[in-house]
Design a protein around this motif. Structure first.
Motif, PDB file in Angstrom:
ATOM      1  N   VAL A   1       0.838  -1.193   0.000  1.00 34.13           N
ATOM      2  CA  VAL A   1       0.000   0.000   0.000  1.00 34.13           C
ATOM      3  C   VAL A   1       0.876   1.247   0.000  1.00 34.13           C
ATOM      4  CG1 VAL A   1      -1.737   1.320   1.267  1.00 34.13           C
ATOM      5  CG2 VAL A   1      -1.926  -1.164   1.098  1.00 34.13           C
ATOM      6  N   SER A   2       1.884   1.258   0.863  1.00 34.17           N
ATOM      7  CA  SER A   2       2.824   2.380   0.880  1.00 34.17           C
ATOM      8  C   SER A   2       4.277   1.919   0.936  1.00 34.17           C
ATOM      9  CB  SER A   2       2.536   3.299   2.073  1.00 34.17           C
ATOM     10  OG  SER A   2       2.615   2.558   3.291  1.00 34.17           O
ATOM     11  N   HIS A   3       4.521   0.659   1.352  1.00 30.83           N
ATOM     12  CA  HIS A   3       5.888   0.165   1.490  1.00 30.83           C
ATOM     13  C   HIS A   3       6.036  -1.148   0.721  1.00 30.83           C
ATOM     14  CE1 HIS A   3       6.665   3.192   4.515  1.00 30.83           C
ATOM     15  NE2 HIS A   3       5.588   2.798   5.169  1.00 30.83           N
ATOM     16  N   LYS A   4       6.999  -1.174  -0.194  1.00 33.67           N
ATOM     17  CA  LYS A   4       7.272  -2.385  -0.958  1.00 33.67           C
ATOM     18  C   LYS A   4       8.053  -3.379  -0.106  1.00 33.67           C
ATOM     19  CE  LYS A   4       7.232  -0.203  -5.505  1.00 33.67           C
ATOM     20  NZ  LYS A   4       6.037  -0.949  -5.948  1.00 33.67           N
ATOM     21  N   VAL A   5       8.115  -4.607  -0.565  1.00 33.52           N
ATOM     22  CA  VAL A   5       8.885  -5.640   0.134  1.00 33.52           C
ATOM     23  C   VAL A   5      10.334  -5.192   0.208  1.00 33.52           C
ATOM     24  CG1 VAL A   5       9.678  -8.024   0.051  1.00 33.52           C
ATOM     25  CG2 VAL A   5       7.334  -7.475  -0.607  1.00 33.52           C
ATOM     26  N   ASP A   6      10.903  -5.198   1.403  1.00 35.65           N
ATOM     27  CA  ASP A   6      12.276  -4.706   1.545  1.00 35.65           C
ATOM     28  C   ASP A   6      13.278  -5.768   1.085  1.00 35.65           C
ATOM     29  OD1 ASP A   6      12.766  -6.553   3.692  1.00 35.65           O
ATOM     30  OD2 ASP A   6      11.870  -5.147   5.102  1.00 35.65           O
ATOM     31  N   LEU A   7      14.527  -5.324   0.940  1.00 36.13           N
ATOM     32  CA  LEU A   7      15.575  -6.185   0.395  1.00 36.13           C
ATOM     33  C   LEU A   7      15.835  -7.388   1.288  1.00 36.13           C
ATOM     34  CD1 LEU A   7      17.672  -6.582  -1.827  1.00 36.13           C
ATOM     35  CD2 LEU A   7      19.249  -5.169  -0.505  1.00 36.13           C
ATOM     36  N   ASP A   8      15.749  -7.207   2.595  1.00 32.56           N
ATOM     37  CA  ASP A   8      16.017  -8.308   3.516  1.00 32.56           C
ATOM     38  C   ASP A   8      15.017  -9.441   3.323  1.00 32.56           C
ATOM     39  OD1 ASP A   8      17.346  -9.449   5.953  1.00 32.56           O
ATOM     40  OD2 ASP A   8      15.334  -9.195   6.776  1.00 32.56           O
ATOM     41  N   LYS A   9      13.725  -9.089   3.203  1.00 31.15           N
ATOM     42  CA  LYS A   9      12.705 -10.128   2.994  1.00 31.15           C
ATOM     43  C   LYS A   9      12.874 -10.778   1.621  1.00 31.15           C
ATOM     44  CE  LYS A   9       8.345  -9.916   4.546  1.00 31.15           C
ATOM     45  NZ  LYS A   9       6.904  -9.582   4.673  1.00 31.15           N
ATOM     46  N   GLN A  10      13.210  -9.987   0.615  1.00 27.21           N
ATOM     47  CA  GLN A  10      13.451 -10.554  -0.715  1.00 27.21           C
ATOM     48  C   GLN A  10      14.556 -11.610  -0.661  1.00 27.21           C
ATOM     49  OE1 GLN A  10      13.964  -7.773  -3.976  1.00 27.21           O
ATOM     50  NE2 GLN A  10      12.752  -6.228  -2.929  1.00 27.21           N
ATOM     51  N   GLU A  11      15.666 -11.258  -0.019  1.00 27.89           N
ATOM     52  CA  GLU A  11      16.795 -12.184   0.031  1.00 27.89           C
ATOM     53  C   GLU A  11      16.452 -13.449   0.811  1.00 27.89           C
ATOM     54  OE1 GLU A  11      19.876  -9.793   1.680  1.00 27.89           O
ATOM     55  OE2 GLU A  11      20.402  -8.862  -0.242  1.00 27.89           O
ATOM     56  N   LYS A  12      15.696 -13.316   1.903  1.00 31.03           N
ATOM     57  CA  LYS A  12      15.306 -14.493   2.687  1.00 31.03           C
ATOM     58  C   LYS A  12      14.378 -15.398   1.877  1.00 31.03           C
ATOM     59  CE  LYS A  12      15.866 -12.397   7.266  1.00 31.03           C
ATOM     60  NZ  LYS A  12      15.194 -11.868   8.464  1.00 31.03           N
ATOM     61  N   ALA A  13      13.449 -14.811   1.122  1.00 28.96           N
ATOM     62  CA  ALA A  13      12.545 -15.612   0.287  1.00 28.96           C
ATOM     63  C   ALA A  13      13.321 -16.347  -0.799  1.00 28.96           C
ATOM     64  CB  ALA A  13      11.482 -14.708  -0.337  1.00 28.96           C
ATOM     65  N   GLN A  14      14.290 -15.668  -1.398  1.00 28.04           N
ATOM     66  CA  GLN A  14      15.070 -16.297  -2.462  1.00 28.04           C
ATOM     67  C   GLN A  14      15.984 -17.382  -1.919  1.00 28.04           C
ATOM     68  OE1 GLN A  14      16.907 -12.831  -4.189  1.00 28.04           O
ATOM     69  NE2 GLN A  14      14.995 -12.106  -5.107  1.00 28.04           N
ATOM     70  N   ARG A  15      16.596 -17.132  -0.744  1.00 19.38           N
ATOM     71  CA  ARG A  15      17.477 -18.156  -0.149  1.00 19.38           C
ATOM     72  C   ARG A  15      16.704 -19.414   0.238  1.00 19.38           C
ATOM     73  NH1 ARG A  15      20.038 -13.827   2.718  1.00 19.38           N
ATOM     74  NH2 ARG A  15      18.832 -14.379   4.576  1.00 19.38           N
ATOM     75  N   SER A  16      15.459 -19.241   0.668  1.00 14.12           N
ATOM     76  CA  SER A  16      14.652 -20.391   1.094  1.00 14.12           C
ATOM     77  C   SER A  16      13.880 -21.007  -0.068  1.00 14.12           C
ATOM     78  CB  SER A  16      13.681 -19.965   2.193  1.00 14.12           C
ATOM     79  OG  SER A  16      12.759 -19.000   1.695  1.00 14.12           O
ATOM     80  N   HIS A  17      14.121 -20.487  -1.293  1.00 12.24           N
ATOM     81  CA  HIS A  17      13.448 -20.996  -2.501  1.00 12.24           C
ATOM     82  C   HIS A  17      11.928 -20.894  -2.379  1.00 12.24           C
ATOM     83  CE1 HIS A  17      17.336 -22.477  -3.848  1.00 12.24           C
ATOM     84  NE2 HIS A  17      17.489 -23.085  -2.678  1.00 12.24           N
TER      85      HIS A  17
END
Length: 338
Positions: free
Chosen positions: A152-168
């Motif tokens: 709504v006002s804040h996009k997914v931050d880099l930390d969450k992106q990296e955790k999602a990608q590392r955990s496939h």
């Protein structure tokens, strides 16, 4: 006065309240304090203002309405929509792989994965795993889950992106930041499920397909490198037909000019021509020979055609003109290969 982006503005009305642990639209409740609703963000009592002048909306019974309350209410309502309807449109994705062989030829493969509408067998909110908490976790297929983030006002931050990608993990984001503030409940539901912009944060299946594309490209490069190079005669820089041009290359880009203090775009076409031997007021030409570069402005519609050519090549230029400053300058509108 600068134009504000088309997002939820400070003056946006609070259209959603919380009643019996559900997010409800202003149209679903009685007027006044009888609505028995609370703010989804701060849990303060709300008044349903349903007069005849302003758009129907909620207001805090005590205290001040805030932008944070509006954004939180929309965020919670979007999550509720996904949990109730149990379906969503997935983002499309463009996969590509490329490599260059020893002869300088680029090999490219692309794959467009179209947007797909899917349904869930089950759905949960605020699932915590792999070091992050997702807004929604849907289960469209057996032993497979899809994390859905609501912006709504804040996009997914880099930390969450990296955790999602590392955990496939398979994670997408739905962007509601540009929704108009006065949309109806039906329009917001349509936006959440299907129409609002959405993109992939992490998709292991697509990354596997991308690796497969890269392997196919590298195979093409290997085969090309194994081929015996053929003797290539230099292409003549003089066209066979006098009205044609020998096309040498093109350049497209953009940048910033410190001199003029503004952004600029570059779209140029380069051809060869016989060296001009005519003397001018400032130059007496005593000797000349060979070829020199000739430059033309280029219409962007030609770029796709140019990307597949090998240079130099004889072409016929289709010319037009465009306004540049206070005068018209020639521009290449199209070209035909011989």
């Amino acid at each position: 006065m600068t134009n504000q982006p088309n997002t939820i503005e400070t003056k946006a009305e609070l259209l959603y309240g919380k009643k019996d642990n559900q997010i409800v639209h202003i149209s679903e409740v009685d007027s006044g304090l009888e609505c028995d609703c609370f703010c989804p963000a701060c849990n303060s009592p709300l008044i349903a203002r349903k007069g005849t002048i302003r758009t129907h909306h909620f207001a805090h019974h005590q205290g001040t309405d805030s932008q944070a309350c509006v954004e939180t209410a929309l965020h919670l309502f979007a999550k509720q929509v996904l949990m109730e309807h149990k379906k969503v449109r997935l983002p499309e994705d463009q996969l590509s792989a490329e490599a260059i062989d020893h002869h300088g030829k680029k090999h490219l493969k692309t794959l467009l994965i179209n947007a797909e509408k899917i349904e869930f067998t089950n759905v949960d909110a605020e699932v915590f795993r792999a070091g992050y908490r997702s807004d929604i976790t849907a289960y469209p297929y057996e032993n497979q889950n899809l994390d859905i983030e609501i912006c709504v006002s804040h996009k997914v931050d880099l930390d969450k992106q990296e955790k999602a990608q590392r955990s496939h993990a398979c994670m997408m984001e739905i962007d509601l930041s540009a929704l108009e503030k006065d949309l109806s409940q039906k329009q917001i539901i349509q936006a959440v499920l299907y129409d609002a912009p959405r993109h992939w944060i992490s998709n292991p299946l697509h990354r596997a397909l991308e690796k497969q594309l890269q392997a196919e490209v590298e195979k093409l490069v290997f085969e090309a490198n194994e081929e015996q190079p053929q003797k290539i005669e230099s292409a003549p820089l003089t066209p066979k037909k006098p009205d044609n041009h020998m096309l040498l290359g093109f350049k497209v880009g953009h940048g910033y000019s410190p001199r003029y203090q503004k952004n600029f775009e570059l779209c140029k076409l380069y051809t060869s021509r016989q060296v001009v031997s005519t003397s001018t007021r400032n130059l007496t030409c005593s000797h000349s020979g060979g070829f020199e570069l000739e430059e033309f402005d280029l219409d962007e519609n030609c770029i796709g055609k140019l990307e597949h050519l090998s240079f130099p090549i004889e072409v016929k230029l289709i010319m037009g003109s465009k306004l540049h400053g206070r005068k018209f300058v020639p521009v290449v509108l199209d070209l035909k290969t011989m």
